[in-house]
Every structure is written in structure tokens, then in C-alpha cells.
Design a protein around this motif. Structure first.
Motif, short mmCIF file in Angstrom:
data_model
loop_
_atom_site.label_atom_id
_atom_site.label_comp_id
_atom_site.label_asym_id
_atom_site.label_seq_id
_atom_site.Cartn_x
_atom_site.Cartn_y
_atom_site.Cartn_z
N CYS A 83 0.83 -1.22 0.00
CA CYS A 83 0.00 0.00 0.00
C CYS A 83 0.86 1.25 0.00
CB CYS A 83 -0.94 -0.01 1.21
SG CYS A 83 -2.28 -1.21 1.10
N PHE A 84 1.96 1.23 0.78
CA PHE A 84 2.86 2.39 0.77
C PHE A 84 3.44 2.60 -0.63
CE2 PHE A 84 2.96 2.45 5.42
CZ PHE A 84 3.09 3.81 5.66
N TRP A 85 3.81 1.51 -1.29
CA TRP A 85 4.39 1.65 -2.63
C TRP A 85 3.33 2.06 -3.66
CZ3 TRP A 85 2.97 -1.53 -6.80
CH2 TRP A 85 3.67 -1.29 -7.98
N TYR A 86 2.18 1.39 -3.64
CA TYR A 86 1.17 1.61 -4.67
C TYR A 86 0.54 3.00 -4.56
CZ TYR A 86 -2.98 0.93 -7.57
OH TYR A 86 -3.95 1.07 -8.52
N TYR A 87 0.20 3.43 -3.35
CA TYR A 87 -0.49 4.70 -3.18
C TYR A 87 0.46 5.89 -3.07
CZ TYR A 87 -4.72 1.98 -2.53
OH TYR A 87 -5.78 1.14 -2.73
N SER A 88 1.76 5.65 -3.19
CA SER A 88 2.71 6.77 -3.18
C SER A 88 2.51 7.68 -4.39
CB SER A 88 4.15 6.24 -3.17
OG SER A 88 4.42 5.49 -4.34
N ARG A 89 1.87 7.16 -5.45
CA ARG A 89 1.63 8.00 -6.64
C ARG A 89 0.62 9.10 -6.36
NH1 ARG A 89 -2.20 4.29 -10.57
NH2 ARG A 89 -3.54 3.42 -8.96
N PHE A 90 -0.12 8.99 -5.26
CA PHE A 90 -1.10 10.02 -4.91
C PHE A 90 -0.52 11.07 -3.97
CE2 PHE A 90 -3.78 6.20 -5.75
CZ PHE A 90 -4.41 6.68 -6.88
N TYR A 91 0.74 10.93 -3.61
CA TYR A 91 1.36 11.93 -2.73
C TYR A 91 1.40 13.28 -3.43
CZ TYR A 91 3.15 8.09 0.18
OH TYR A 91 3.27 6.99 0.99
N LEU A 92 1.33 14.33 -2.64
CA LEU A 92 1.53 15.67 -3.19
C LEU A 92 3.00 15.88 -3.51
CD1 LEU A 92 -0.71 17.83 -0.81
CD2 LEU A 92 -1.06 17.50 -3.25
N PRO A 93 3.32 16.75 -4.47
CA PRO A 93 4.73 17.07 -4.73
C PRO A 93 5.31 17.89 -3.58
CG PRO A 93 3.30 18.50 -6.00
CD PRO A 93 2.40 17.49 -5.34
N GLY A 94 6.57 18.25 -3.70
CA GLY A 94 7.19 19.08 -2.68
C GLY A 94 6.43 20.37 -2.46
N ALA A 95 6.48 20.88 -1.25
CA ALA A 95 5.71 22.07 -0.88
C ALA A 95 6.10 23.26 -1.74
CB ALA A 95 5.91 22.39 0.59
N SER A 96 5.10 24.11 -2.05
CA SER A 96 5.32 25.31 -2.86
C SER A 96 5.35 26.57 -2.01
CB SER A 96 4.20 25.42 -3.92
OG SER A 96 4.22 24.31 -4.77
N SER A 97 5.68 26.43 -0.73
CA SER A 97 5.77 27.58 0.16
C SER A 97 7.00 27.42 1.05
CB SER A 97 4.51 27.71 1.03
OG SER A 97 4.35 26.56 1.84
N GLU A 98 7.46 28.52 1.63
CA GLU A 98 8.66 28.49 2.46
C GLU A 98 8.48 27.61 3.69
OE1 GLU A 98 10.16 32.27 3.59
OE2 GLU A 98 10.96 32.74 1.61
N HIS A 99 7.33 27.72 4.35
CA HIS A 99 7.13 26.96 5.58
C HIS A 99 6.77 25.50 5.30
CE1 HIS A 99 2.79 27.51 4.73
NE2 HIS A 99 2.65 26.41 5.44
N GLY A 100 6.48 25.16 4.02
CA GLY A 100 6.03 23.82 3.70
C GLY A 100 7.03 22.73 4.05
N SER A 101 8.34 23.02 3.91
CA SER A 101 9.35 22.02 4.25
C SER A 101 9.33 21.69 5.74
CB SER A 101 10.74 22.51 3.83
OG SER A 101 11.04 23.74 4.48
N GLU A 102 9.10 22.70 6.59
CA GLU A 102 8.98 22.45 8.03
C GLU A 102 7.76 21.60 8.32
OE1 GLU A 102 9.63 25.97 10.61
OE2 GLU A 102 9.77 27.08 8.73
#
Length: 388
Positions: A64-83
């Protein structure tokens, strides 16, 4: 009639199952152990079933972790998103380590220490050392997560006014969003739902000088790299402003103003050209192409080709059309943003365009006084912006 037939079928199935269990009991050999007390054979089989279950469980979890990883959001588009993402992944890692360890030990011990008549169980009434270990360790881990979370929350929520953030109001109502930019003075004019009348759909105070240069838009444009402070109001029910790609969310509460701020770091065009989004868009369009073939075979219009855009969504179930409550967000260069904002009409200019010349206004009033009652009521309704 259909419900009655379903009930009859279910009753017949239940009777069939009961009769089959009776037949199974009668078919047993006379010397078979029918005692309800578990024996060594029962304990061995149950222990083996537990080991098989936990192995299959971990295999399914990894899949499930492998298969549904395609639905993850991409990297954050804001400065605080990485935190934000770091806090989430650390919490998830701690949970997964504890979950895998405890579940593995639980099922392994169930198998290894399964009942056996030749073994005698060793019982501890209490063990202070074990109690200390499994109490102190969770306390330390949870305290660390909470303290880390508080520092992260403070760094995200504390808006530094010295950074000159762009002030934008998000106005929510069933089922749409409206953005109000603070204009050149970067100060929003006063607003209240009681001021809603005609084209003043967000209730801006027309007598407030700060409202003159406010700009009202149905599409949200943000300059990349500049802090943005959102002030949020609701006209009717509880909404929630959700920016998934920017890792931001804040409740929009009737009767009060809430706020949230972030700094966009990736423009819409840069996100569209990223490897992650190119692959995702291609996959979505392949699915749409297959579905379009079926639609066209049924005489319906095909689906449009998908192109990525940022969106502001409502994350509260606010009514029947909640699913469609969204507003497009365009993150662009400061130059493109300035060009777009220069094309927008200010609130003051919009209201001035609606005011008739003084002579015409007096003439309209006179015609209204002399008109029949039904006509006067119609004119008043039109002035209030009501549908006729």
C-alpha cells in the motif's frame, strides 16, 4: 416487493447455513474430540495462523505504501512547507517504528508462547523495571514531538509585519470564494455582511477611505517570493481555506476574521514543468482519453485535456455543492503580477460606475414616486439586487 424478496432470500440463506452446520456436526467420527476446551493441536494451529496473518499484514502494508505513493503531493510550494512536511514525516516514522515493533512482538509471542500441556506459564504479578521503561520512553518521545510541533507551529503562524506582506482577504460563501486585495496602501477597508447590497457582494464599507483602492477578484494571483497575509471571513457557515500544495489551512468562521500567511516559492509554470507534475498530468490525460472514448460511444462530449493549476479549496462539508467550492490560484513572477493587478478595477471605481448622474438620479426618483405600486415594488427589488 423487492425489499420483501431480499428479506426472504437472506432468511433462506441463514436457514441453509444453520442446516449445513448441523450436517457437519453429525458427520464427525464418534472418537473425534468435540470438547470446547482448546488442546495442543488447537493452540498450534492458532499460533500458526497468527504468524501467517502478521506476515501477510506487513506485506500488504508495504504494498500500500508503494502503490499509493503515486497520490502523494509534490514538494511544498511555500517556504514553511518544508517544516510542515518534516514534522509530518518524523511523526509518521515514529508511529511506524512503534507499530511494526509492537505488532511483530505481539504476534510472535502469541506463536512462540502458545499453549502446551508440557509447559508451565511463568506469571509476574508486577515488574517495576518494565513499567518504568514502557512509561518513560513514550513520555520522552511524545514530549519531544509536542515541543518540536509547538516551535514549528509558532514559526508558521507568527507573521512578521516587517516583511511587508501582501494583504488579501478571502471571502467565503456557499459555494464560492472571492479575493479582495488591499490595494496600493496595502490596508483593507472595513467590511461587514450588513453592508452587502447590489454589486457590493462582499460587504465592503463604502464610507471607509481605505476601501477605495481595494480590488475584488474571483481568481487569486500571487507574486512568487513575497509573503502573503490572508484575512478570512465567511458570509454564512463554517468553511475552511485549504491550500494543499502550500501546506496551509485555516477555518473561516462566520462573525470573525481569521488569518494565515505563507510565501509562495514555485510559480505555476515551474510546477507544470516539474518532472513529477509532467508525469502526473500525462497519467491523468491517459485516463481521461480512455473515459472520453466511452463517453463518445454513448453520444456524449469528450473530457477536456487536463492542465495543472493551484487551487484554493474548502475543506469543510459546508453544503450540497461543497465539492465544487474552489478558486484558481496563479503564482507568477512579480512583473506578471504587477501587470495583472494594474488591469483590475478598484472598488471605488466600480461603485462610481454604478452611480447615475445627479440629474438622472432625481428623475429616477420622481418616476419611482409617480409609478404604480407594483412598478415601485419591482424597482425597489431591483435596487436591492433581488431576482425578479
Amino acid at each position: 416487493m423487492t425489499v420483501f424478496l431480499v428479506i426472504v432470500v437472506l432468511a433462506l440463506l441463514a436457514i441453509t447455513g444453520w442446516q449445513m452446520s448441523k450436517i457437519f456436526q453429525l458427520s464427525r467420527s464418534p472418537d473425534e474430540d468435540t470438547s470446547e476446551i482448546a488442546n495442543d493441536k488447537d493452540n498450534n494451529s492458532q499460533g500458526l495462523f497468527m504468524m501467517i496473518f502478521v506476515i501477510l499484514f506487513f506485506i500488504l502494508m508495504a504494498y500500500c505504501f508503494w502503490y499509493y505513493s503515486r497520490f502523494y503531493l509534490p514538494g511544498a510550494s511555500s517556504e514553511h512547507g518544508s517544516e510542515y512536511d518534516s514534522l509530518m514525516f518524523i511523526s509518521l516514522a515514529v508511529i511506524m517504528v512503534v507499530q511494526v515493533l509492537t505488532q511483530a512482538l505481539l504476534f510472535y509471542f502469541s506463536y512462540y508462547y502458545r499453549g502446551n500441556k508440557r509447559k508451565k506459564a511463568l506469571f509476574y504479578a508486577d515488574n517495576d523495571k518494565l513499567e518504568f521503561i514502557w512509561t518513560i520512553i513514550p513520555v520522552i518521545v511524545l514530549a519531544g514531538l509536542i515541543i518540536y510541533g509547538l516551535f514549528t507551529w509558532s514559526s508558521i503562524m507568527n507573521i512578521n509585519e516587517d516583511d511587508d506582506p501582501l494583504v488579501i482577504e478571502l471571502y467565503a460563501k456557499q459555494f464560492s470564494w472571492t479575493a479582495r486585495y488591499a490595494g496600493e496602501d496595502n490596508t483593507l477597508g472595513k467590511a461587514n455582511v450588513r453592508f452587502i447590497e447590489g454589486i457590493n457582494t462582499v460587504g465592503v464599507d463604502v464610507n471607509d477611505n481605505y476601501a477605495e483602492d481595494d480590488i475584488i477578484a474571483t481568481e487569486l494571483h500571487l507574486p512568487v517570493g513575497r509573503p502573503v497575509l490572508f484575512k478570512m471571513r465567511s458570509q454564512d457557515v463554517l468553511h475552511s481555506a485549504f491550500f494543499p500544495h502550500f501546506r496551509a489551512q485555516m477555518n473561516v468562521v462566520p462573525g470573525m476574521t481569521t488569518q494565515f500567511g505563507f510565501t509562495p516559492t514555485i510559480t505555476t509554470e515551474d510546477m507544470r514543468s516539474s518532472e513529477y507534475m509532467v508525469d502526473k498530468v500525462r497519467t491523468i490525460n491517459e485516463i481521461r482519453k480512455e473515459n472520453s472514448q466511452q463517453l463518445m460511444a454513448n453520444g456524449e462530449a469528450p473530457l477536456d485535456s487536463y492542465e495543472f493549476d493551484y487551487y484554493l479549496l474548502c475543506n469543510k462539508i459546508c453544503g450540497v455543492a461543497h465539492y465544487n467550492m474552489q478558486m484558481k490560484i496563479v503564482v507568477e513572477s512579480p512583473e506578471d503580477y504587477n501587470a495583472w493587478i494594474a488591469e483590475q478595477q478598484t472598488f471605488g471605481a466600480t461603485m462610481a460606475d454604478q452611480e447615475p448622474p445627479s440629474g438622472q438620479e432625481e428623475q429616477l426618483k420622481e418616476e419611482k414616486r409617480e409609478a404604480p405600486k407594483e412598478v415601485r415594488e419591482t424597482m425597489e427589488a431591483m435596487e436591492q439586487g433581488e431576482e425578479i
